[in-house]
Design a protein around this motif. Structure first.
Motif, PDB file in Angstrom:
ATOM      1  N   ALA A  33      82.064 108.917   6.449  1.00  0.00           N
ATOM      2  CA  ALA A  33      81.537 108.145   5.319  1.00  0.00           C
ATOM      3  C   ALA A  33      80.720 109.003   4.363  1.00  0.00           C
ATOM      4  CB  ALA A  33      80.701 106.973   5.830  1.00  0.00           C
ATOM      5  N   GLU A  34      79.957 109.922   4.886  1.00  0.00           N
ATOM      6  CA  GLU A  34      79.110 110.776   4.043  1.00  0.00           C
ATOM      7  C   GLU A  34      79.895 111.892   3.362  1.00  0.00           C
ATOM      8  OE1 GLU A  34      75.880 110.155   3.271  1.00  0.00           O
ATOM      9  OE2 GLU A  34      76.271 108.285   4.362  1.00  0.00           O
ATOM     10  N   ASP A  35      81.199 111.995   3.635  1.00  0.00           N
ATOM     11  CA  ASP A  35      82.038 113.031   3.023  1.00  0.00           C
ATOM     12  C   ASP A  35      82.632 112.596   1.686  1.00  0.00           C
ATOM     13  OD1 ASP A  35      81.604 114.802   5.097  1.00  0.00           O
ATOM     14  OD2 ASP A  35      83.409 114.230   6.185  1.00  0.00           O
ATOM     15  N   PHE A  36      82.247 111.434   1.192  1.00  0.00           N
ATOM     16  CA  PHE A  36      82.821 110.899  -0.044  1.00  0.00           C
ATOM     17  C   PHE A  36      81.747 110.635  -1.089  1.00  0.00           C
ATOM     18  CE2 PHE A  36      85.842 109.888   3.249  1.00  0.00           C
ATOM     19  CZ  PHE A  36      87.070 110.111   2.647  1.00  0.00           C
ATOM     20  N   VAL A  37      82.141 110.812  -2.343  1.00  0.00           N
ATOM     21  CA  VAL A  37      81.330 110.382  -3.482  1.00  0.00           C
ATOM     22  C   VAL A  37      81.899 109.027  -3.884  1.00  0.00           C
ATOM     23  CG1 VAL A  37      80.639 110.872  -5.855  1.00  0.00           C
ATOM     24  CG2 VAL A  37      80.983 112.770  -4.249  1.00  0.00           C
ATOM     25  N   GLU A  38      81.128 107.988  -3.711  1.00  0.00           N
ATOM     26  CA  GLU A  38      81.635 106.644  -3.980  1.00  0.00           C
ATOM     27  C   GLU A  38      81.784 106.363  -5.472  1.00  0.00           C
ATOM     28  OE1 GLU A  38      81.068 102.059  -2.488  1.00  0.00           O
ATOM     29  OE2 GLU A  38      79.620 103.561  -1.850  1.00  0.00           O
ATOM     30  N   ALA A  60      86.064 101.757  -1.393  1.00  0.00           N
ATOM     31  CA  ALA A  60      86.219 100.606  -0.485  1.00  0.00           C
ATOM     32  C   ALA A  60      87.691 100.316  -0.218  1.00  0.00           C
ATOM     33  CB  ALA A  60      85.520  99.381  -1.062  1.00  0.00           C
ATOM     34  N   ALA A  61      88.534 100.406  -1.250  1.00  0.00           N
ATOM     35  CA  ALA A  61      89.974 100.165  -1.078  1.00  0.00           C
ATOM     36  C   ALA A  61      90.587 101.226  -0.179  1.00  0.00           C
ATOM     37  CB  ALA A  61      90.675 100.143  -2.439  1.00  0.00           C
ATOM     38  N   TYR A  62      90.185 102.473  -0.357  1.00  0.00           N
ATOM     39  CA  TYR A  62      90.712 103.541   0.494  1.00  0.00           C
ATOM     40  C   TYR A  62      90.218 103.375   1.933  1.00  0.00           C
ATOM     41  CZ  TYR A  62      91.679 108.034   2.560  1.00  0.00           C
ATOM     42  OH  TYR A  62      92.115 109.014   3.415  1.00  0.00           O
ATOM     43  N   ARG A  63      88.943 103.078   2.103  1.00  0.00           N
ATOM     44  CA  ARG A  63      88.369 102.910   3.446  1.00  0.00           C
ATOM     45  C   ARG A  63      89.134 101.827   4.214  1.00  0.00           C
ATOM     46  NH1 ARG A  63      83.223 101.999   2.189  1.00  0.00           N
ATOM     47  NH2 ARG A  63      83.649  99.792   1.890  1.00  0.00           N
ATOM     48  N   GLU A  64      89.451 100.723   3.547  1.00  0.00           N
ATOM     49  CA  GLU A  64      90.179  99.626   4.186  1.00  0.00           C
ATOM     50  C   GLU A  64      91.554 100.094   4.684  1.00  0.00           C
ATOM     51  OE1 GLU A  64      92.103  95.541   2.579  1.00  0.00           O
ATOM     52  OE2 GLU A  64      89.987  95.858   2.073  1.00  0.00           O
ATOM     53  N   GLU A  65      92.285 100.834   3.848  1.00  0.00           N
ATOM     54  CA  GLU A  65      93.609 101.330   4.246  1.00  0.00           C
ATOM     55  C   GLU A  65      93.493 102.398   5.332  1.00  0.00           C
ATOM     56  OE1 GLU A  65      97.728 102.013   4.562  1.00  0.00           O
ATOM     57  OE2 GLU A  65      96.499 100.283   4.033  1.00  0.00           O
ATOM     58  N   TRP A  66      92.507 103.285   5.205  1.00  0.00           N
ATOM     59  CA  TRP A  66      92.276 104.336   6.198  1.00  0.00           C
ATOM     60  C   TRP A  66      92.028 103.699   7.568  1.00  0.00           C
ATOM     61  CZ3 TRP A  66      88.574 105.935   9.630  1.00  0.00           C
ATOM     62  CH2 TRP A  66      88.573 107.270  10.014  1.00  0.00           C
ATOM     63  N   LEU A  67      91.172 102.685   7.609  1.00  0.00           N
ATOM     64  CA  LEU A  67      90.878 102.010   8.872  1.00  0.00           C
ATOM     65  C   LEU A  67      92.103 101.291   9.419  1.00  0.00           C
ATOM     66  CD1 LEU A  67      87.297 100.670   8.132  1.00  0.00           C
ATOM     67  CD2 LEU A  67      87.939 102.194  10.012  1.00  0.00           C
ATOM     68  N   ARG A  68      92.892 100.669   8.558  1.00  0.00           N
ATOM     69  CA  ARG A  68      94.114 100.002   9.001  1.00  0.00           C
ATOM     70  C   ARG A  68      95.045 101.005   9.663  1.00  0.00           C
ATOM     71  NH1 ARG A  68      99.065  99.662   8.366  1.00  0.00           N
ATOM     72  NH2 ARG A  68      99.180 101.079   6.589  1.00  0.00           N
TER      73      ARG A  68
END
Length: 163
Positions: free
Chosen positions: A40-45, A70-78
């Motif tokens: 999570a800390e590796d990204f600039v939101e 947020a959109a990327y995080r959701e797909e990454w987690l999926r």
């Protein structure tokens, strides 16, 4: 012979060494753990953008699938959770590291362009192979004292022109 677990950039090349660790070691380990908090800390939101190349050569077919972190995080987690539910005939961590190369990182001031490529596969328990043959171009920025991902164009053919 290349050691896939060994960062190819010397400690004296601080920027490239840090970017490789972020995009290879931390990314793979977080994905295998299906734990976004590890990266999570590796990204600039603010202003993050992710382009899905859909393994298509033509930019006409690429999509703005990740207009926010947020959109990327959701797909990454999926994807990570789906992967975690599969059975493999080999060590997934070793296989993913073996297919991954990141040897080209261009630095220009506080910005970097990193080219991460996957070329190989992962043997599944049912005898099939999960083919890993794509590439991602990451846009990184020195942000709050460390290198972070501010966007990417990913899921591109590897090599380009191969489809």
């Amino acid at each position: 012979m290349r050691d896939p677990f060994q960062n190819p950039f010397p400690l004296s090349d601080v920027a490239r060494h840090q970017i490789w660790d972020m995009l290879v070691t931390r990314d793979i380990d977080a994905f295998l753990a299906a734990d976004w908090s590890l990266v999570a800390e590796d990204f600039v939101e603010d202003g993050f953008i992710g382009i899905d190349g859909r393994r298509e050569e033509s930019p006409d077919n690429w999509r703005l699938s990740f207009p926010s972190l947020a959109a990327y995080r959701e797909e990454w987690l999926r994807q990570a959770k789906d992967f975690a539910g599969q059975s493999f005939a080999e060590d997934p961590r070793g296989a993913i590291f073996a297919t991954t190369t990141l040897e080209d990182i261009e630095i220009n001031g506080d910005l970097a362009l990193a080219r991460k490529k996957f070329d190989g596969g992962l043997k599944k328990a049912d005898g099939s192979v999960d083919v890993m043959k794509w590439q991602t171009v990451y846009y990184c920025r020195l942000h709050q004292g460390r290198w972070k991902i501010c966007g990417f164009t990913g899921y591109l053919p590897n090599p380009m022109g191969s489809n």
